[in-house]
Design a protein around this motif. Structure first.
Motif, PDB file in Angstrom:
ATOM      1  N   TYR A 114      53.059  37.095  41.792  1.00 51.25           N
ATOM      2  CA  TYR A 114      52.262  37.479  42.945  1.00 51.25           C
ATOM      3  C   TYR A 114      51.939  38.961  42.820  1.00 51.25           C
ATOM      4  O   TYR A 114      52.815  39.798  42.939  1.00 51.25           O
ATOM      5  CB  TYR A 114      53.028  37.180  44.236  1.00 51.25           C
ATOM      6  N   CYS A 115      50.661  39.280  42.575  1.00 48.00           N
ATOM      7  CA  CYS A 115      50.273  40.621  42.151  1.00 48.00           C
ATOM      8  C   CYS A 115      49.265  41.247  43.120  1.00 48.00           C
ATOM      9  O   CYS A 115      48.154  40.732  43.266  1.00 48.00           O
ATOM     10  CB  CYS A 115      49.688  40.523  40.742  1.00 48.00           C
TER      11      CYS A 115
ATOM     12  N   LYS B 188      52.414  29.389  39.470  1.00 48.57           N
ATOM     13  CA  LYS B 188      51.365  30.011  40.284  1.00 48.57           C
ATOM     14  C   LYS B 188      51.122  31.435  39.817  1.00 48.57           C
ATOM     15  O   LYS B 188      52.066  32.212  39.675  1.00 48.57           O
ATOM     16  CB  LYS B 188      51.789  30.052  41.753  1.00 48.57           C
ATOM     17  N   LEU B 189      49.869  31.773  39.577  1.00 45.69           N
ATOM     18  CA  LEU B 189      49.460  33.134  39.294  1.00 45.69           C
ATOM     19  C   LEU B 189      48.506  33.536  40.414  1.00 45.69           C
ATOM     20  O   LEU B 189      47.373  33.048  40.473  1.00 45.69           O
ATOM     21  CB  LEU B 189      48.747  33.231  37.940  1.00 45.69           C
ATOM     22  N   LEU B 190      48.965  34.402  41.311  1.00 51.37           N
ATOM     23  CA  LEU B 190      48.161  34.821  42.448  1.00 51.37           C
ATOM     24  C   LEU B 190      47.935  36.323  42.375  1.00 51.37           C
ATOM     25  O   LEU B 190      48.892  37.105  42.410  1.00 51.37           O
ATOM     26  CB  LEU B 190      48.861  34.447  43.760  1.00 51.37           C
ATOM     27  N   VAL B 191      46.677  36.732  42.266  1.00 50.30           N
ATOM     28  CA  VAL B 191      46.324  38.143  42.141  1.00 50.30           C
ATOM     29  C   VAL B 191      45.405  38.493  43.300  1.00 50.30           C
ATOM     30  O   VAL B 191      44.377  37.846  43.508  1.00 50.30           O
ATOM     31  CB  VAL B 191      45.625  38.428  40.791  1.00 50.30           C
ATOM     32  N   ASN B 192      45.774  39.526  44.056  1.00 54.43           N
ATOM     33  CA  ASN B 192      44.989  39.960  45.204  1.00 54.43           C
ATOM     34  C   ASN B 192      44.663  41.441  45.042  1.00 54.43           C
ATOM     35  O   ASN B 192      45.338  42.296  45.608  1.00 54.43           O
ATOM     36  CB  ASN B 192      45.752  39.701  46.499  1.00 54.43           C
TER      37      ASN B 192
ATOM     38  N   ARG C 282      48.482  26.820  39.305  1.00 55.01           N
ATOM     39  CA  ARG C 282      47.529  27.401  40.261  1.00 55.01           C
ATOM     40  C   ARG C 282      47.201  28.823  39.829  1.00 55.01           C
ATOM     41  O   ARG C 282      48.096  29.638  39.659  1.00 55.01           O
ATOM     42  CB  ARG C 282      48.137  27.392  41.661  1.00 55.01           C
ATOM     43  N   ILE C 283      45.929  29.089  39.646  1.00 54.72           N
ATOM     44  CA  ILE C 283      45.460  30.440  39.356  1.00 54.72           C
ATOM     45  C   ILE C 283      44.498  30.806  40.464  1.00 54.72           C
ATOM     46  O   ILE C 283      43.467  30.151  40.647  1.00 54.72           O
ATOM     47  CB  ILE C 283      44.755  30.518  37.988  1.00 54.72           C
ATOM     48  N   ASP C 284      44.850  31.840  41.217  1.00 50.28           N
ATOM     49  CA  ASP C 284      44.053  32.198  42.382  1.00 50.28           C
ATOM     50  C   ASP C 284      43.857  33.707  42.409  1.00 50.28           C
ATOM     51  O   ASP C 284      44.827  34.461  42.497  1.00 50.28           O
ATOM     52  CB  ASP C 284      44.771  31.725  43.650  1.00 50.28           C
ATOM     53  N   PHE C 285      42.621  34.137  42.282  1.00 51.79           N
ATOM     54  CA  PHE C 285      42.335  35.547  42.483  1.00 51.79           C
ATOM     55  C   PHE C 285      40.898  35.713  42.943  1.00 51.79           C
ATOM     56  O   PHE C 285      39.964  35.273  42.305  1.00 51.79           O
ATOM     57  CB  PHE C 285      42.662  36.388  41.242  1.00 51.79           C
ATOM     58  N   THR C 286      40.752  36.282  44.120  1.00 47.06           N
ATOM     59  CA  THR C 286      39.429  36.580  44.644  1.00 47.06           C
ATOM     60  C   THR C 286      39.021  37.989  44.228  1.00 47.06           C
ATOM     61  O   THR C 286      37.860  38.259  44.003  1.00 47.06           O
ATOM     62  CB  THR C 286      39.408  36.460  46.174  1.00 47.06           C
TER      63      THR C 286
END
Length: 169
Positions: free
Chosen positions: A86-87, A63-67, A42-46
């Motif tokens: 989680y970044c 999971k790579l989650l960047v916020n 999962r790669i998620d960054f808005t």
């Protein structure tokens, strides 16, 4: 032979997926053509930026989650099964870094001193920096403000009692 076929499929799937991400995110996402990410990573960054080095591998459930932050991963990095990054601020991972299964990295946590405590959703952040040629063992959790120098080995985290069945002779 079966493993090679799976690897080729993963590389092709990653190239397609990352090309679409590049079209959507532009300069906020960079990668090299030969990456091997499992199809169920999962790669998620808005908001924020992700930069992947050469030959980055991510296995099942990663999971790579960047916020709003910046995630930089160097060359020849291997993320084993179910790792999570989680970044909110900045995470920098050097070259030739290996992660055991279920390693978690957080560059933030809740600001319990804020007026509404954790319910208020305020975050404290500080960069996480991991040097080159590092090995991080299974179940390790790396928290905000951590710097790990070049060549370090971080031992495996403890598991909870009863988490894994034990064989008895």
């Amino acid at each position: 032979m079966k493993r090679k076929i799976k690897s080729v499929i993963s590389v092709l799937w990653s190239l397609l997926r990352f090309s679409l991400l590049k079209l959507c995110k532009g300069k906020h996402f960079s990668f090299y053509p030969v990456e091997r990410f499992s199809p169920n990573t999962r790669i998620d960054f808005t908001r924020g930026t992700i930069r992947l080095g050469r030959r980055v591998r991510a296995h099942h459930g990663t999971k790579l989650l960047v916020n709003g932050g910046t995630l930089e991963i160097g060359d020849d990095v291997g993320l084993n099964d179910e790792c999570g990054i989680y970044c909110f601020d900045k995470v920098v991972i050097g070259a030739r870094v290996g992660f055991g299964p279920r390693v978690l990295i957080y560059d933030h946590d809740h600001d319990f001193r804020s007026q509404r405590g954790w319910i208020g959703g305020q975050m404290c952040t500080a960069p996480v920096v991991i040097g080159n040629d590092v090995w991080i063992g299974t179940n390790v959790i790396i928290l905000r403000g951590t710097t790990i120098g070049d060549g370090c080995v971080i031992g495996a985290g403890e598991r909870g009692a009863g988490e894994y069945p034990t064989k008895h002779a």
